[in-house]
Scaffold this motif. Structure first.
Motif, PDB file in Angstrom:
ATOM      1  N   ARG A 252     -10.310   1.029  -1.521  1.00  0.00           N
ATOM      2  CA  ARG A 252     -10.639   1.070  -2.952  1.00  0.00           C
ATOM      3  C   ARG A 252      -9.703   0.158  -3.749  1.00  0.00           C
ATOM      4  N   ASP A 253      -8.394   0.236  -3.457  1.00  0.00           N
ATOM      5  CA  ASP A 253      -7.412  -0.579  -4.187  1.00  0.00           C
ATOM      6  C   ASP A 253      -7.596  -2.071  -3.901  1.00  0.00           C
ATOM      7  N   ALA A 254      -7.927  -2.388  -2.632  1.00  0.00           N
ATOM      8  CA  ALA A 254      -8.018  -3.802  -2.246  1.00  0.00           C
ATOM      9  C   ALA A 254      -9.322  -4.443  -2.698  1.00  0.00           C
ATOM     10  N   SER A 255     -10.355  -3.622  -2.918  1.00  0.00           N
ATOM     11  CA  SER A 255     -11.668  -4.212  -3.213  1.00  0.00           C
ATOM     12  C   SER A 255     -12.043  -4.148  -4.693  1.00  0.00           C
ATOM     13  N   ARG A 256     -11.224  -3.487  -5.524  1.00  0.00           N
ATOM     14  CA  ARG A 256     -11.608  -3.389  -6.934  1.00  0.00           C
ATOM     15  C   ARG A 256     -11.599  -4.788  -7.552  1.00  0.00           C
ATOM     16  N   LYS A 257     -12.463  -4.964  -8.559  1.00  0.00           N
ATOM     17  CA  LYS A 257     -12.628  -6.299  -9.155  1.00  0.00           C
ATOM     18  C   LYS A 257     -11.383  -6.729  -9.926  1.00  0.00           C
TER      19      LYS A 257
ATOM     20  N   GLY B 201       3.181   2.933  -9.928  1.00  0.00           N
ATOM     21  CA  GLY B 201       2.192   3.894  -9.431  1.00  0.00           C
ATOM     22  C   GLY B 201       2.261   5.190 -10.227  1.00  0.00           C
ATOM     23  N   LEU B 202       3.484   5.554 -10.662  1.00  0.00           N
ATOM     24  CA  LEU B 202       3.647   6.782 -11.451  1.00  0.00           C
ATOM     25  C   LEU B 202       2.903   6.691 -12.784  1.00  0.00           C
ATOM     26  N   LEU B 203       2.791   5.472 -13.326  1.00  0.00           N
ATOM     27  CA  LEU B 203       2.052   5.296 -14.586  1.00  0.00           C
ATOM     28  C   LEU B 203       0.576   5.660 -14.373  1.00  0.00           C
ATOM     29  N   TYR B 204       0.011   5.100 -13.294  1.00  0.00           N
ATOM     30  CA  TYR B 204      -1.405   5.398 -13.003  1.00  0.00           C
ATOM     31  C   TYR B 204      -1.595   6.869 -12.659  1.00  0.00           C
ATOM     32  N   ARG B 205      -0.626   7.425 -11.929  1.00  0.00           N
ATOM     33  CA  ARG B 205      -0.707   8.846 -11.591  1.00  0.00           C
ATOM     34  C   ARG B 205      -0.672   9.711 -12.866  1.00  0.00           C
ATOM     35  N   ALA B 206       0.198   9.351 -13.805  1.00  0.00           N
ATOM     36  CA  ALA B 206       0.303  10.131 -15.049  1.00  0.00           C
ATOM     37  C   ALA B 206      -0.985  10.019 -15.862  1.00  0.00           C
TER      38      ALA B 206
ATOM     39  N   LEU C 124       3.188  -2.561 -21.320  1.00  0.00           N
ATOM     40  CA  LEU C 124       4.292  -1.636 -21.003  1.00  0.00           C
ATOM     41  C   LEU C 124       5.079  -2.173 -19.803  1.00  0.00           C
ATOM     42  N   GLN C 125       4.339  -2.600 -18.769  1.00  0.00           N
ATOM     43  CA  GLN C 125       4.990  -3.098 -17.553  1.00  0.00           C
ATOM     44  C   GLN C 125       5.704  -4.426 -17.815  1.00  0.00           C
ATOM     45  N   ARG C 126       5.034  -5.317 -18.556  1.00  0.00           N
ATOM     46  CA  ARG C 126       5.678  -6.616 -18.841  1.00  0.00           C
ATOM     47  C   ARG C 126       6.908  -6.422 -19.722  1.00  0.00           C
TER      48      ARG C 126
ATOM     49  N   VAL D 232      -8.515   5.922 -12.020  1.00  0.00           N
ATOM     50  CA  VAL D 232      -8.216   5.246 -13.295  1.00  0.00           C
ATOM     51  C   VAL D 232      -7.675   3.832 -13.066  1.00  0.00           C
ATOM     52  N   ALA D 233      -7.067   3.596 -11.868  1.00  0.00           N
ATOM     53  CA  ALA D 233      -6.522   2.260 -11.566  1.00  0.00           C
ATOM     54  C   ALA D 233      -7.644   1.230 -11.416  1.00  0.00           C
ATOM     55  N   ALA D 234      -8.861   1.710 -11.194  1.00  0.00           N
ATOM     56  CA  ALA D 234      -9.999   0.791 -11.049  1.00  0.00           C
ATOM     57  C   ALA D 234     -10.636   0.478 -12.401  1.00  0.00           C
TER      58      ALA D 234
ATOM     59  N   PRO E  99       0.813  -1.222   0.000  1.00  0.00           N
ATOM     60  CA  PRO E  99       0.000   0.000   0.000  1.00  0.00           C
ATOM     61  C   PRO E  99       0.850   1.279   0.000  1.00  0.00           C
ATOM     62  N   SER E 100       0.163   2.413  -0.154  1.00  0.00           N
ATOM     63  CA  SER E 100       0.823   3.725  -0.173  1.00  0.00           C
ATOM     64  C   SER E 100       1.646   3.959   1.088  1.00  0.00           C
ATOM     65  N   ALA E 101       2.784   4.586   0.905  1.00  0.00           N
ATOM     66  CA  ALA E 101       3.640   5.011   2.018  1.00  0.00           C
ATOM     67  C   ALA E 101       4.098   3.855   2.903  1.00  0.00           C
TER      68      ALA E 101
ATOM     69  N   ARG F 220       1.115  -2.594  -7.041  1.00  0.00           N
ATOM     70  CA  ARG F 220       0.103  -3.278  -6.225  1.00  0.00           C
ATOM     71  C   ARG F 220      -0.167  -4.688  -6.716  1.00  0.00           C
ATOM     72  N   ASP F 221       0.076  -4.915  -8.030  1.00  0.00           N
ATOM     73  CA  ASP F 221      -0.308  -6.201  -8.636  1.00  0.00           C
ATOM     74  C   ASP F 221       0.844  -6.802  -9.434  1.00  0.00           C
ATOM     75  N   ILE F 222       2.068  -6.427  -9.071  1.00  0.00           N
ATOM     76  CA  ILE F 222       3.212  -6.930  -9.850  1.00  0.00           C
ATOM     77  C   ILE F 222       3.360  -8.441  -9.638  1.00  0.00           C
TER      78      ILE F 222
ATOM     79  N   GLY G 256       6.719   2.185   2.166  1.00  0.00           N
ATOM     80  CA  GLY G 256       8.169   2.141   2.000  1.00  0.00           C
ATOM     81  C   GLY G 256       8.559   1.310   0.798  1.00  0.00           C
ATOM     82  N   LYS G 257       7.585   0.810   0.052  1.00  0.00           N
ATOM     83  CA  LYS G 257       7.905  -0.090  -1.069  1.00  0.00           C
ATOM     84  C   LYS G 257       8.711   0.602  -2.160  1.00  0.00           C
ATOM     85  N   GLY G 258       8.430   1.881  -2.406  1.00  0.00           N
ATOM     86  CA  GLY G 258       9.163   2.599  -3.455  1.00  0.00           C
ATOM     87  C   GLY G 258      10.632   2.744  -3.090  1.00  0.00           C
TER      88      GLY G 258
HETATM   89  O1   DC Z   1       1.801   3.714  -5.271  1.00  0.00           O
HETATM   90  P1   DC Z   1       1.069   5.007  -5.670  1.00  0.00           P
HETATM   91  O2   DC Z   1       0.463   5.721  -4.488  1.00  0.00           O
HETATM   92  O3   DC Z   1       1.899   5.912  -6.510  1.00  0.00           O
HETATM   93  O4   DC Z   1      -0.164   4.498  -6.591  1.00  0.00           O
HETATM   94  C1   DC Z   1      -1.108   5.391  -7.110  1.00  0.00           C
HETATM   95  C2   DC Z   1      -2.421   4.667  -7.372  1.00  0.00           C
HETATM   96  O5   DC Z   1      -2.268   3.724  -8.436  1.00  0.00           O
HETATM   97  C3   DC Z   1      -2.998   3.892  -6.182  1.00  0.00           C
HETATM   98  O6   DC Z   1      -4.399   4.144  -6.075  1.00  0.00           O
HETATM   99  C4   DC Z   1      -2.785   2.446  -6.535  1.00  0.00           C
HETATM  100  C5   DC Z   1      -2.710   2.435  -8.035  1.00  0.00           C
HETATM  101  N1   DC Z   1      -1.783   1.423  -8.546  1.00  0.00           N
HETATM  102  C6   DC Z   1      -2.299   0.238  -9.015  1.00  0.00           C
HETATM  103  O7   DC Z   1      -3.505   0.039  -8.975  1.00  0.00           O
HETATM  104  N2   DC Z   1      -1.475  -0.713  -9.522  1.00  0.00           N
HETATM  105  C7   DC Z   1      -0.149  -0.520  -9.550  1.00  0.00           C
HETATM  106  N3   DC Z   1       0.636  -1.469 -10.051  1.00  0.00           N
HETATM  107  C8   DC Z   1       0.406   0.679  -9.053  1.00  0.00           C
HETATM  108  C9   DC Z   1      -0.442   1.640  -8.543  1.00  0.00           C
END
Ligand code: DC
Length: 211
Positions: free
Chosen positions: A166-171, A32-37, A97-99, A84-86, A8-10, A113-115, A12-14
């Motif tokens: 939200r992140d943990a419960s999305r389908k 996460g930066l991809l989703y943020r962008a 892109l990630q693969r 947008v991550a949902a 999860p956020s903060a 979150r889903d690597i 320390g994973k980054g």
């Molecule tokens: O890690 P972060 O706070 O920069 O992530 C931003 C958002 O993107 C957060 O809501 C989770 C989502 N995210 C995701 O769904 N899958 C990822 N691989 C990375 C981030």
């Protein structure tokens, strides 16, 4: 070698992912930066925040380096990212892109979150980095205030809890620990201690695979 660092956020994973990448001489992708962008670019485009087709189109050609990283790390961009991550179409657009990054010769370290569950289920080492909600809120609060984004601690804690849920419960690709990921709780660890523990976990995973 592919190293998957989720959590999860903060948590320390980054920081852990960046240090592991430097230690093993591998490239690092903060997914996460991809989703943020994508979230930020969608807002800039004037499209509705729930316009999945528009978001997926943006995701298909996103380059996070084209944006100011400080802007992408703002609380507002974080909210846009969670939305947008949902969206399944956005996740699909970002999958290759990630693969592709993970498939670089020599390997890579990816954090998100889903690597370990979706992007690189065959990663050589998987970590699930976490910390208590209060400690994560404390870190995020410090970071935001350090950047001049004044926000009350209680508001940061509430926002974190909402995003986590939200992140943990999305389908599609919920943020959950992979069965074979090793838990690293950084609540009481310094940055150096967290890295040492992460390195030990990765070395043990490699040894277990005879690498
Ligand atoms: O890690 P972060 O706070 O920069 O992530 C931003 C958002 O993107 C957060 O809501 C989770 C989502 N995210 C995701 O769904 N899958 C990822 N691989 C990375 C981030």
């Amino acid at each position: 070698m592919i190293v998957a660092v989720d959590g999860p956020s903060a948590s320390g994973k980054g920081t852990v992912a960046k240090q592991l990448a430097a230690h093993y001489g591998l490239p690092h992708l903060d997914t996460g930066l991809l989703y943020r962008a994508v979230g930020y670019a969608l807002a800039q485009s004037g499209a509705a925040p729930d316009d999945e087709a528009a978001a997926a189109e943006i995701a298909a050609r996103i380059d996070p380096k084209a944006y100011d990283e400080q802007v992408l790390r703002s609380a507002a961009a974080g909210g846009a990212a969670a939305a947008v991550a949902a969206m399944p179409q956005v996740r699909r657009a970002l999958l290759e892109l990630q693969r592709g990054f993970a498939a670089r010769p020599g390997g890579a370290v990816l954090d998100g979150r889903d690597i370990g569950t979706v992007i690189c289920p065959d990663a050589h080492a998987k970590l699930w980095v976490t910390a208590s909600a209060e400690e994560r809120a404390r870190r995020r609060h410090l970071e935001l205030n350090g950047r001049g984004e004044a926000m009350e601690y209680e508001a940061v804690l509430a926002q974190l809890a909402e995003r986590d849920a939200r992140d943990a419960s999305r389908k599609d690709a919920p943020a959950v620990q992979a069965d074979d990921a090793v838990l690293l709780d950084t609540t009481t660890l310094s940055i150096d201690a967290a890295f040492e523990e992460a390195r030990r976990i990765v070395d043990a995973a490699l040894q277990g695979r005879g690498l």
